[in-house]
Design a protein around this motif. Structure first.
Motif, PDB file in Angstrom:
ATOM      1  N   GLY A 168      37.791  33.692  28.735  1.00  0.00           N
ATOM      2  CA  GLY A 168      36.665  33.412  29.642  1.00  0.00           C
ATOM      3  C   GLY A 168      36.269  31.953  29.549  1.00  0.00           C
ATOM      4  O   GLY A 168      37.086  31.083  29.221  1.00  0.00           O
ATOM      5  N   GLY A 169      34.982  31.701  29.786  1.00  0.00           N
ATOM      6  CA  GLY A 169      34.478  30.331  29.853  1.00  0.00           C
ATOM      7  C   GLY A 169      34.676  29.514  28.576  1.00  0.00           C
ATOM      8  O   GLY A 169      34.872  28.301  28.631  1.00  0.00           O
ATOM      9  N   ASP A 187      37.727  27.456  28.488  1.00  0.00           N
ATOM     10  CA  ASP A 187      37.602  26.233  29.305  1.00  0.00           C
ATOM     11  C   ASP A 187      36.871  25.143  28.524  1.00  0.00           C
ATOM     12  O   ASP A 187      37.280  23.986  28.510  1.00  0.00           O
ATOM     13  CB  ASP A 187      36.782  26.508  30.586  1.00  0.00           C
ATOM     14  CG  ASP A 187      37.504  27.427  31.557  1.00  0.00           C
ATOM     15  OD1 ASP A 187      38.737  27.470  31.524  1.00  0.00           O
ATOM     16  OD2 ASP A 187      36.817  28.102  32.346  1.00  0.00           O
ATOM     17  N   ARG A 205      41.462  42.469  37.593  1.00  0.00           N
ATOM     18  CA  ARG A 205      42.416  41.862  36.679  1.00  0.00           C
ATOM     19  C   ARG A 205      41.983  40.438  36.372  1.00  0.00           C
ATOM     20  O   ARG A 205      41.055  39.925  37.004  1.00  0.00           O
ATOM     21  CB  ARG A 205      43.824  41.861  37.284  1.00  0.00           C
ATOM     22  CG  ARG A 205      43.916  41.103  38.597  1.00  0.00           C
ATOM     23  CD  ARG A 205      45.331  41.171  39.159  1.00  0.00           C
ATOM     24  NE  ARG A 205      45.496  40.311  40.303  1.00  0.00           N
ATOM     25  CZ  ARG A 205      45.261  40.651  41.560  1.00  0.00           C
ATOM     26  NH1 ARG A 205      44.822  41.862  41.844  1.00  0.00           N
ATOM     27  NH2 ARG A 205      45.453  39.788  42.548  1.00  0.00           N
ATOM     28  N   PHE A 206      42.642  39.836  35.392  1.00  0.00           N
ATOM     29  CA  PHE A 206      42.410  38.428  35.105  1.00  0.00           C
ATOM     30  C   PHE A 206      43.513  37.672  35.818  1.00  0.00           C
ATOM     31  O   PHE A 206      44.689  37.872  35.539  1.00  0.00           O
ATOM     32  CB  PHE A 206      42.448  38.168  33.593  1.00  0.00           C
ATOM     33  CG  PHE A 206      41.856  36.841  33.237  1.00  0.00           C
ATOM     34  CD1 PHE A 206      40.501  36.712  32.979  1.00  0.00           C
ATOM     35  CD2 PHE A 206      42.650  35.699  33.198  1.00  0.00           C
ATOM     36  CE1 PHE A 206      39.941  35.476  32.671  1.00  0.00           C
ATOM     37  CE2 PHE A 206      42.100  34.463  32.893  1.00  0.00           C
ATOM     38  CZ  PHE A 206      40.743  34.353  32.622  1.00  0.00           C
ATOM     39  N   ASP A 207      43.160  36.845  36.768  1.00  0.00           N
ATOM     40  CA  ASP A 207      44.164  36.220  37.616  1.00  0.00           C
ATOM     41  C   ASP A 207      43.668  34.822  38.009  1.00  0.00           C
ATOM     42  O   ASP A 207      42.878  34.654  38.939  1.00  0.00           O
ATOM     43  CB  ASP A 207      44.352  37.117  38.853  1.00  0.00           C
ATOM     44  CG  ASP A 207      45.430  36.601  39.794  1.00  0.00           C
ATOM     45  OD1 ASP A 207      45.771  35.410  39.730  1.00  0.00           O
ATOM     46  OD2 ASP A 207      45.910  37.421  40.605  1.00  0.00           O
ATOM     47  N   GLU A 208      44.141  33.834  37.261  1.00  0.00           N
ATOM     48  CA  GLU A 208      43.670  32.449  37.464  1.00  0.00           C
ATOM     49  C   GLU A 208      43.989  31.948  38.866  1.00  0.00           C
ATOM     50  O   GLU A 208      43.212  31.217  39.472  1.00  0.00           O
ATOM     51  CB  GLU A 208      44.353  31.517  36.460  1.00  0.00           C
ATOM     52  CG  GLU A 208      43.896  31.726  35.045  1.00  0.00           C
ATOM     53  CD  GLU A 208      42.930  30.658  34.599  1.00  0.00           C
ATOM     54  OE1 GLU A 208      42.014  30.311  35.360  1.00  0.00           O
ATOM     55  OE2 GLU A 208      43.116  30.169  33.480  1.00  0.00           O
ATOM     56  N   TYR A 240      37.751  30.487  44.852  1.00  0.00           N
ATOM     57  CA  TYR A 240      36.857  29.323  44.848  1.00  0.00           C
ATOM     58  C   TYR A 240      37.090  28.491  46.108  1.00  0.00           C
ATOM     59  O   TYR A 240      36.160  27.985  46.722  1.00  0.00           O
ATOM     60  CB  TYR A 240      37.122  28.428  43.630  1.00  0.00           C
ATOM     61  CG  TYR A 240      36.658  28.983  42.303  1.00  0.00           C
ATOM     62  CD1 TYR A 240      35.329  29.349  42.105  1.00  0.00           C
ATOM     63  CD2 TYR A 240      37.532  29.103  41.220  1.00  0.00           C
ATOM     64  CE1 TYR A 240      34.897  29.834  40.879  1.00  0.00           C
ATOM     65  CE2 TYR A 240      37.106  29.588  39.991  1.00  0.00           C
ATOM     66  CZ  TYR A 240      35.788  29.953  39.821  1.00  0.00           C
ATOM     67  OH  TYR A 240      35.359  30.434  38.610  1.00  0.00           O
ATOM     68  N   GLY A 282      34.294  37.151  37.606  1.00  0.00           N
ATOM     69  CA  GLY A 282      33.722  37.193  36.252  1.00  0.00           C
ATOM     70  C   GLY A 282      34.026  38.467  35.508  1.00  0.00           C
ATOM     71  O   GLY A 282      34.580  39.430  36.062  1.00  0.00           O
ATOM     72  N   ARG A 283      33.639  38.462  34.234  1.00  0.00           N
ATOM     73  CA  ARG A 283      33.789  39.648  33.414  1.00  0.00           C
ATOM     74  C   ARG A 283      32.890  40.740  33.979  1.00  0.00           C
ATOM     75  O   ARG A 283      31.750  40.467  34.357  1.00  0.00           O
ATOM     76  CB  ARG A 283      33.348  39.353  31.968  1.00  0.00           C
ATOM     77  CG  ARG A 283      34.246  38.405  31.219  1.00  0.00           C
ATOM     78  CD  ARG A 283      33.720  38.125  29.809  1.00  0.00           C
ATOM     79  NE  ARG A 283      32.469  37.390  29.821  1.00  0.00           N
ATOM     80  CZ  ARG A 283      31.286  37.878  29.479  1.00  0.00           C
ATOM     81  NH1 ARG A 283      31.168  39.129  29.087  1.00  0.00           N
ATOM     82  NH2 ARG A 283      30.194  37.140  29.513  1.00  0.00           N
ATOM     83  N   LYS A 318      26.147  40.710  33.931  1.00  0.00           N
ATOM     84  CA  LYS A 318      26.602  40.054  35.151  1.00  0.00           C
ATOM     85  C   LYS A 318      25.983  40.557  36.459  1.00  0.00           C
ATOM     86  O   LYS A 318      26.432  40.196  37.544  1.00  0.00           O
ATOM     87  CB  LYS A 318      28.131  40.105  35.227  1.00  0.00           C
ATOM     88  CG  LYS A 318      28.833  39.366  34.068  1.00  0.00           C
ATOM     89  CD  LYS A 318      28.659  37.842  34.147  1.00  0.00           C
ATOM     90  CE  LYS A 318      29.353  37.133  33.000  1.00  0.00           C
ATOM     91  NZ  LYS A 318      29.190  35.681  33.019  1.00  0.00           N
ATOM     92  N   GLY A 342      27.164  29.370  32.433  1.00  0.00           N
ATOM     93  CA  GLY A 342      27.899  29.742  33.642  1.00  0.00           C
ATOM     94  C   GLY A 342      28.727  28.565  34.102  1.00  0.00           C
ATOM     95  O   GLY A 342      28.202  27.461  34.314  1.00  0.00           O
ATOM     96  N   LEU A 359      36.659  39.646  41.929  1.00  0.00           N
ATOM     97  CA  LEU A 359      37.754  39.499  40.967  1.00  0.00           C
ATOM     98  C   LEU A 359      37.137  39.579  39.577  1.00  0.00           C
ATOM     99  O   LEU A 359      36.278  38.766  39.219  1.00  0.00           O
ATOM    100  CB  LEU A 359      38.460  38.149  41.141  1.00  0.00           C
ATOM    101  CG  LEU A 359      39.490  37.815  40.051  1.00  0.00           C
ATOM    102  CD1 LEU A 359      40.664  38.797  40.062  1.00  0.00           C
ATOM    103  CD2 LEU A 359      40.009  36.385  40.202  1.00  0.00           C
TER     104      LEU A 359
HETATM  105  P1  ADP Z   1      31.630  33.834  30.831  1.00  0.00           P
HETATM  106  O1  ADP Z   1      31.890  32.730  29.835  1.00  0.00           O
HETATM  107  O2  ADP Z   1      30.366  34.581  30.642  1.00  0.00           O
HETATM  108  O3  ADP Z   1      32.813  34.740  30.960  1.00  0.00           O
HETATM  109  P2  ADP Z   1      31.622  31.645  32.773  1.00  0.00           P
HETATM  110  O4  ADP Z   1      31.070  31.556  34.142  1.00  0.00           O
HETATM  111  O5  ADP Z   1      31.044  30.694  31.787  1.00  0.00           O
HETATM  112  O6  ADP Z   1      31.455  33.148  32.282  1.00  0.00           O
HETATM  113  O7  ADP Z   1      33.199  31.394  32.779  1.00  0.00           O
HETATM  114  C1  ADP Z   1      34.109  32.274  33.305  1.00  0.00           C
HETATM  115  C2  ADP Z   1      35.464  31.583  33.369  1.00  0.00           C
HETATM  116  O8  ADP Z   1      36.483  32.576  33.374  1.00  0.00           O
HETATM  117  C3  ADP Z   1      35.675  30.771  34.653  1.00  0.00           C
HETATM  118  O9  ADP Z   1      36.634  29.766  34.409  1.00  0.00           O
HETATM  119  C4  ADP Z   1      36.251  31.832  35.608  1.00  0.00           C
HETATM  120  O10 ADP Z   1      37.007  31.260  36.650  1.00  0.00           O
HETATM  121  C5  ADP Z   1      37.125  32.604  34.646  1.00  0.00           C
HETATM  122  N1  ADP Z   1      37.298  34.024  35.004  1.00  0.00           N
HETATM  123  C6  ADP Z   1      36.423  35.039  34.801  1.00  0.00           C
HETATM  124  N2  ADP Z   1      36.947  36.204  35.214  1.00  0.00           N
HETATM  125  C7  ADP Z   1      38.164  35.926  35.693  1.00  0.00           C
HETATM  126  C8  ADP Z   1      39.218  36.725  36.262  1.00  0.00           C
HETATM  127  N3  ADP Z   1      39.094  38.042  36.406  1.00  0.00           N
HETATM  128  N4  ADP Z   1      40.360  36.095  36.643  1.00  0.00           N
HETATM  129  C9  ADP Z   1      40.480  34.749  36.477  1.00  0.00           C
HETATM  130  N5  ADP Z   1      39.538  33.958  35.951  1.00  0.00           N
HETATM  131  C10 ADP Z   1      38.398  34.521  35.564  1.00  0.00           C
END
Ligand code: ADP
Length: 478
Positions: A17-18, A21, A360-363, A370, A303-304, A310, A386, A333
């Protein structure tokens, strides 16, 4: 300054998750400011080294759980920022990123690595993140190492409670933990609480959240303790990577765009945002099987799926209320809570031309969302910082968000986004209705909002400078 950044996930090697990053970008920005910062992370099986060259720099044995355990220390560089990245390998404890035992072992391993100078480099500051490094400050005190510690709380809700046995495994005398005497009744040690007590400084990821966590409402049971520590708590808003060349933006998005005229930058050709947005939106609608049309406003959620944070309940209520006659499209997503997945799935099954829910998690899809959406909805009950609203704004995608935490600190209502004040579906709906109304009926105003969003500075430089000042203060107090 020499800083060791201890973190549980690190993009692009391993990201949940975040935090992944942040672990990529904040050290990168501090390196640009001249700091000697390095990261250290477990070497899970799931870590993807890709084409990065890695070197085994040392091996070490130490006592854990009454047995000798061996670890290997690997080194590589983060591919974009070139920040040195250490990875600790141990089959028994560090293969998987789940059980709390892993944290105890990881914390002990980090301190042993430093004590035995395996890195051939000694940090002056250890910067830990969340519960995962929670017992490091205490271990540093026990070992009497001349190192300052700083804790960043990314989310107070996740505290890392573990059985007391973990202290024994780590060789920590429970008597040395002031708070565990108090905790002993529940036979649990709380990693985050230990970090709050024993760190020299604490930061949270937005100024508003730094205040919110002192209240009962947001304090997750630790508000009284945090209030006692309030003199050492600072709020610094996170940033994001804004260079398309070094993030998924460049690879996933079909039609890159920016706020100015069409231009070419190296290999990437940028459209003006109005054209880029249109092309990406049509591409997305086709890809997801939605009704195709540039005149339908498209709202996404990324997001999660965490029902406690959330805002899944109020969002679902709003969508249900409008499902028969939606005047917008909605794409979700995310993955997480299975009950909520089912409930959202129902919506996309019955209304496939208006709703698309992707669990799913899918960048790649995240970045296409976005780029192709008009709005991103962020109904979180609380949001320490966030990142999604900032990434969205980089794409001129307008956030509709609850006025809390980092959302409040990064979005100005009617200027670069829309904020709703009360956590309920009516307040959320009012904001959504208003946003759509401006989008449809006042293009001049809407384009102004997009221009503001595109120009809001969320680069890491500002936050990194604030961290640098804190580090300097920490060392000058030695
Ligand atoms: P948190 O840290 O609470 O999960 P944030 O908003 O700080 O939330 O960061 C979420 C990060 O994870 C972002 O980069 C977002 O694009 C990414 N993300 C969350 N869920 C997914 C998903 N299902 N697929 C791809 N990227 C995701």
């Amino acid at each position: 300054m020499k800083i060791l950044f201890v973190v549980w996930e690190l993009d692009p090697f391993f990201k949940l998750g975040g935090l992944g990053d942040v672990a990529r970008s904040l050290p990168g920005a501090l390196k640009i400011l001249g700091e000697d910062i390095r990261t250290i992370t477990p070497y899970y099986k799931a870590v993807k080294m890709g084409r990065n060259k890695k070197t085994l720099i040392g091996k070490l044995s130490f006592e854990y759980g009454g047995r000798k355990q061996r670890i290997e220390v690997w080194k590589t560089n983060q591919p974009y920022t070139k920040v040195p990245a250490y990875f600790l390998k141990n089959k028994k404890y560090l293969d998987k990123a789940t059980p709390t035992d892993t944290w105890g072992f990881f914390n002990k391993a980090v301190v042993e690595v430093i004590k035995n100078n395996i890195l051939n480099w000694q940090p002056e500051i250890i910067h830990i993140n969340d519960r995962h490094g929670g017992l490091i400050p205490l271990l540093i005190k026990i070992e009497k190492l001349p190192i300052k510690t700083i804790l960043t709380i990314h989310n107070l809700a996740f505290q890392g409670q573990a059985k007391m046995k973990i202290l024994k495994d780590m060789g920590i005398d429970p008597e040395l933990c002031k708070i565990t005497k108090w905790e002993i009744k529940s036979r649990q040690v709380n990693f985050l609480m230990e970090a709050i007590i024993h760190s020299d400084t604490i930061t949270t990821v937005s100024p508003t959240y730094a205040k919110e966590i002192l209240t009962e409402e947001y304090g997750q049971g630790l508000n009284d303790l945090l209030k006692q520590m309030s003199g050492k708590i600072f709020g610094i808003l996170n940033g994001i990577d804004i260079d398309w060349r070094y993030t998924t933006h460049g690879t996933a998005v079909r039609y890159p765009y920016n706020s100015s005229e069409k231009k070419t930058d190296g290999k990437i050709e940028y459209y003006h945002w109005l054209d880029g947005k249109k092309h990406n939106k049509l591409f997305l609608q086709k890809k997801l099987g939605l009704k195709v049309g540039e005149n339908i406003p498209l709202i996404c959620f990324i997001g999660r799926l965490d029902p406690k944070q959330k805002g899944l309940d109020i969002l679902h209520t709003l969508l249900r209320r409008n499902a028969d006659k939606p005047n917008f499209q909605f794409v979700l997503l995310g993955d997480g809570d299975k009950n909520w997945e089912e409930r959202y799935k129902w919506l996309s099954t019955f209304y496939p031309k208006s709703f698309s829910c992707n669990f799913r998690f899918d960048e790649t899809l995240a970045h296409q969302l976005y780029a192709g959406s008009d709005f991103i909805v962020i109904p979180s009950l609380y949001e320490p910082c966030g990142l999604i609203q900032m990434i969205a704004m980089l794409f001129g995608t307008i956030p509709i968000a609850h006025k809390t935490g980092g959302l409040k600190d990064s979005i100005k209502d009617n200027y670069n986004g829309f904020l709703f004040p009360d956590y309920n579906s009516i307040s959320l709906e009012k904001s959504v209705t208003k946003a759509i109304d401006v989008w449809r009926n006042d293009r001049f105003e809407f384009e102004k909002i997009v221009e503001h969003a595109l120009k809001t500075d969320f680069s890491w430089t500002k936050s990194a400078k604030e961290y640098k000042v804190l580090y300097e203060k920490l060392l000058s107090n030695s």
